[in-house]
Design a protein around this motif. Structure first.
Motif, PDB file in Angstrom:
ATOM      1  N   ILE A 174       0.815  -1.214   0.000  1.00  0.00           N
ATOM      2  CA  ILE A 174       0.000   0.000   0.000  1.00  0.00           C
ATOM      3  C   ILE A 174       0.850   1.266   0.000  1.00  0.00           C
ATOM      4  O   ILE A 174       0.474   2.271  -0.588  1.00  0.00           O
ATOM      5  CB  ILE A 174      -0.969  -0.015   1.206  1.00  0.00           C
ATOM      6  N   GLU A 175       2.030   1.215   0.645  1.00  0.00           N
ATOM      7  CA  GLU A 175       2.797   2.453   0.779  1.00  0.00           C
ATOM      8  C   GLU A 175       3.576   2.827  -0.470  1.00  0.00           C
ATOM      9  O   GLU A 175       4.187   3.893  -0.527  1.00  0.00           O
ATOM     10  CB  GLU A 175       3.756   2.351   1.971  1.00  0.00           C
ATOM     11  N   SER A 176       3.577   1.967  -1.497  1.00  0.00           N
ATOM     12  CA  SER A 176       4.410   2.243  -2.665  1.00  0.00           C
ATOM     13  C   SER A 176       3.613   2.805  -3.836  1.00  0.00           C
ATOM     14  O   SER A 176       2.452   2.455  -4.045  1.00  0.00           O
ATOM     15  CB  SER A 176       5.131   0.960  -3.107  1.00  0.00           C
ATOM     16  N   GLU A 177       4.242   3.694  -4.581  1.00  0.00           N
ATOM     17  CA  GLU A 177       3.663   4.275  -5.793  1.00  0.00           C
ATOM     18  C   GLU A 177       4.741   4.255  -6.877  1.00  0.00           C
ATOM     19  O   GLU A 177       5.916   4.501  -6.603  1.00  0.00           O
ATOM     20  CB  GLU A 177       3.187   5.707  -5.534  1.00  0.00           C
ATOM     21  N   ILE A 178       4.351   3.947  -8.100  1.00  0.00           N
ATOM     22  CA  ILE A 178       5.277   3.836  -9.222  1.00  0.00           C
ATOM     23  C   ILE A 178       4.879   4.834 -10.291  1.00  0.00           C
ATOM     24  O   ILE A 178       3.711   4.883 -10.696  1.00  0.00           O
ATOM     25  CB  ILE A 178       5.258   2.407  -9.818  1.00  0.00           C
ATOM     26  N   PHE A 229      10.167   5.863 -11.620  1.00  0.00           N
ATOM     27  CA  PHE A 229      10.438   6.415 -10.295  1.00  0.00           C
ATOM     28  C   PHE A 229       9.517   5.745  -9.281  1.00  0.00           C
ATOM     29  O   PHE A 229       8.404   5.322  -9.617  1.00  0.00           O
ATOM     30  CB  PHE A 229      10.217   7.935 -10.273  1.00  0.00           C
ATOM     31  N   VAL A 230       9.974   5.653  -8.045  1.00  0.00           N
ATOM     32  CA  VAL A 230       9.161   5.044  -6.992  1.00  0.00           C
ATOM     33  C   VAL A 230       9.215   5.929  -5.752  1.00  0.00           C
ATOM     34  O   VAL A 230      10.144   6.723  -5.571  1.00  0.00           O
ATOM     35  CB  VAL A 230       9.655   3.617  -6.640  1.00  0.00           C
ATOM     36  N   LYS A 231       8.203   5.758  -4.913  1.00  0.00           N
ATOM     37  CA  LYS A 231       8.236   6.423  -3.606  1.00  0.00           C
ATOM     38  C   LYS A 231       7.428   5.617  -2.613  1.00  0.00           C
ATOM     39  O   LYS A 231       6.553   4.835  -2.979  1.00  0.00           O
ATOM     40  CB  LYS A 231       7.714   7.854  -3.689  1.00  0.00           C
ATOM     41  N   ARG A 232       7.757   5.804  -1.350  1.00  0.00           N
ATOM     42  CA  ARG A 232       7.010   5.227  -0.245  1.00  0.00           C
ATOM     43  C   ARG A 232       6.156   6.340   0.349  1.00  0.00           C
ATOM     44  O   ARG A 232       6.695   7.314   0.879  1.00  0.00           O
ATOM     45  CB  ARG A 232       7.952   4.653   0.812  1.00  0.00           C
ATOM     46  N   ILE A 233       4.865   6.177   0.253  1.00  0.00           N
ATOM     47  CA  ILE A 233       3.930   7.241   0.632  1.00  0.00           C
ATOM     48  C   ILE A 233       4.163   7.725   2.061  1.00  0.00           C
ATOM     49  O   ILE A 233       4.126   8.919   2.355  1.00  0.00           O
ATOM     50  CB  ILE A 233       2.478   6.760   0.488  1.00  0.00           C
TER      51      ILE A 233
END
Length: 329
Positions: free
Chosen positions: A131-135, A283-287
């Motif tokens: 859930i915490e990841s976004e691509i 790119f990726v991020k952890r919300i």
């Protein structure tokens, strides 16, 4: 479309106390604030559903004393979890409205351009979504021509219910019903910048979707800026049979000799990555971590990725667009 859900999601749904739900409302309009981010301040958190509701109880999250709530177009809000009210109102930005790029549809001729999605059947070369990841994937606009995105092709990988039959064409698939959110970001010096607000664009993927999910977004009139655009996907969690987001716990607590360890919950479908795209555009991020900052998905930034060790450094989202090459006044 018929949607299904996993046994885990079903058990989670029937055991949660729905009376403990909290609803987020717009302070000015009194309308629900859908899909807001509720952070716990410790790298964990959850999301509101399409009606602005979320479930938080001390039984589920005994160690959390404060919630940090955010949503595009609203001021961030902080509230203690003790005696959490049934309703929370969020204040819209009064002097800083979310920028919306409004472009009149060109009247000239256009051609159709398609970028094929990249997918494969290798379980071991897929991203395990949490859930915490976004691509986010970058799409340039090299010709500097008006381009309206009409469809997105989102690569997915389903799994066999029985691992021993995974290579058979008629194998039964592991069931899931998962809500995704799609967002678009400005290109700021090669990184995803501010969200370009086109409203909430979501879809539900199930095991019935093969290889990729085809999302029609023509009605949103989304144009690629001259310096390109980032298209992102984010898993919100499992849904019920009607496609409504269920209360999804971001992590599971596992007892070990060293105490309780929190293990991130992984969701389905898997997301196949690829080594066939030469440019590094993913790119990726952890919300809920690192202040939600984006990083390029490569070995310089991430040293412990099995995907990067195999050269799988891109997620192959595809799209279909109208390219207007002859405009009429």
């Amino acid at each position: 479309m018929i949607v299904r859900f996993t046994l885990f999601a079903f058990i989670s749904f029937i055991t949660f106390n729905v009376s403990a739900q909290t609803k987020l409302l717009d302070k000015e309009s009194n309308n629900p604030v859908p899909f807001a981010t509720i952070s716990f301040g410790n790298g964990n958190g959850l999301f509101a559903d399409d009606e602005g509701s979320f479930l938080f109880t001390k039984k589920l999250y005994s160690d959390i004393d404060t919630l940090y709530i955010s949503s595009v177009g609203f001021k961030d809000f902080k509230i203690p979890t003790e005696n959490l009210p049934k309703t929370i109102t969020l204040e819209p930005f009064s002097n800083q409205l979310q920028e919306i790029t409004i472009t009149a549809k060109p009247k000239g001729k256009f051609r159709i351009k398609e970028i094929d999605p990249v997918f494969h059947n290798d379980y071991h070369q897929c991203w395990l979504p949490t859930i915490e990841s976004e691509i986010a994937v970058f799409f340039p606009n090299k010709e500097k021509l008006p381009k309206r995105i009409t469809k997105l092709y989102i690569p997915i990988k389903t799994e066999a219910k029985d691992w021993r039959t995974r290579n058979r064409k008629d194998t039964k698939k592991r069931k899931f019903s998962t809500l995704f959110r799609v967002q678009f970001y400005e290109n700021i010096d090669g990184f995803p910048g501010e969200v370009i607000n086109y409203g909430n664009i979501v879809f539900v993927a199930t095991e019935e979707n093969e290889k990729f999910y085809e999302l029609n977004i023509k009605e949103h009139n989304i144009y690629i800026p001259k310096n390109g655009v980032f298209v992102s996907i984010q898993i919100m969690g499992f849904t019920d049979p009607k496609g409504k987001l269920l209360p999804n716990k971001k992590y599971q607590e596992v007892k070990t000799r060293r105490g309780i360890v929190k293990v991130s919950t992984t969701f389905r479908p898997l997301l196949p990555f690829t080594n066939t795209i030469l440019e590094k555009r993913t790119f990726v991020k952890r919300i809920f971590l690192n202040d939600g900052n984006w990083i390029l998905f490569d070995k310089k930034n991430i040293s412990n990725s099995n995907l990067l060790a195999k050269g799988m450094n891109n997620y192959g989202i595809g799209l279909k667009a109208e390219v207007y090459y002859q405009n009429k006044d």
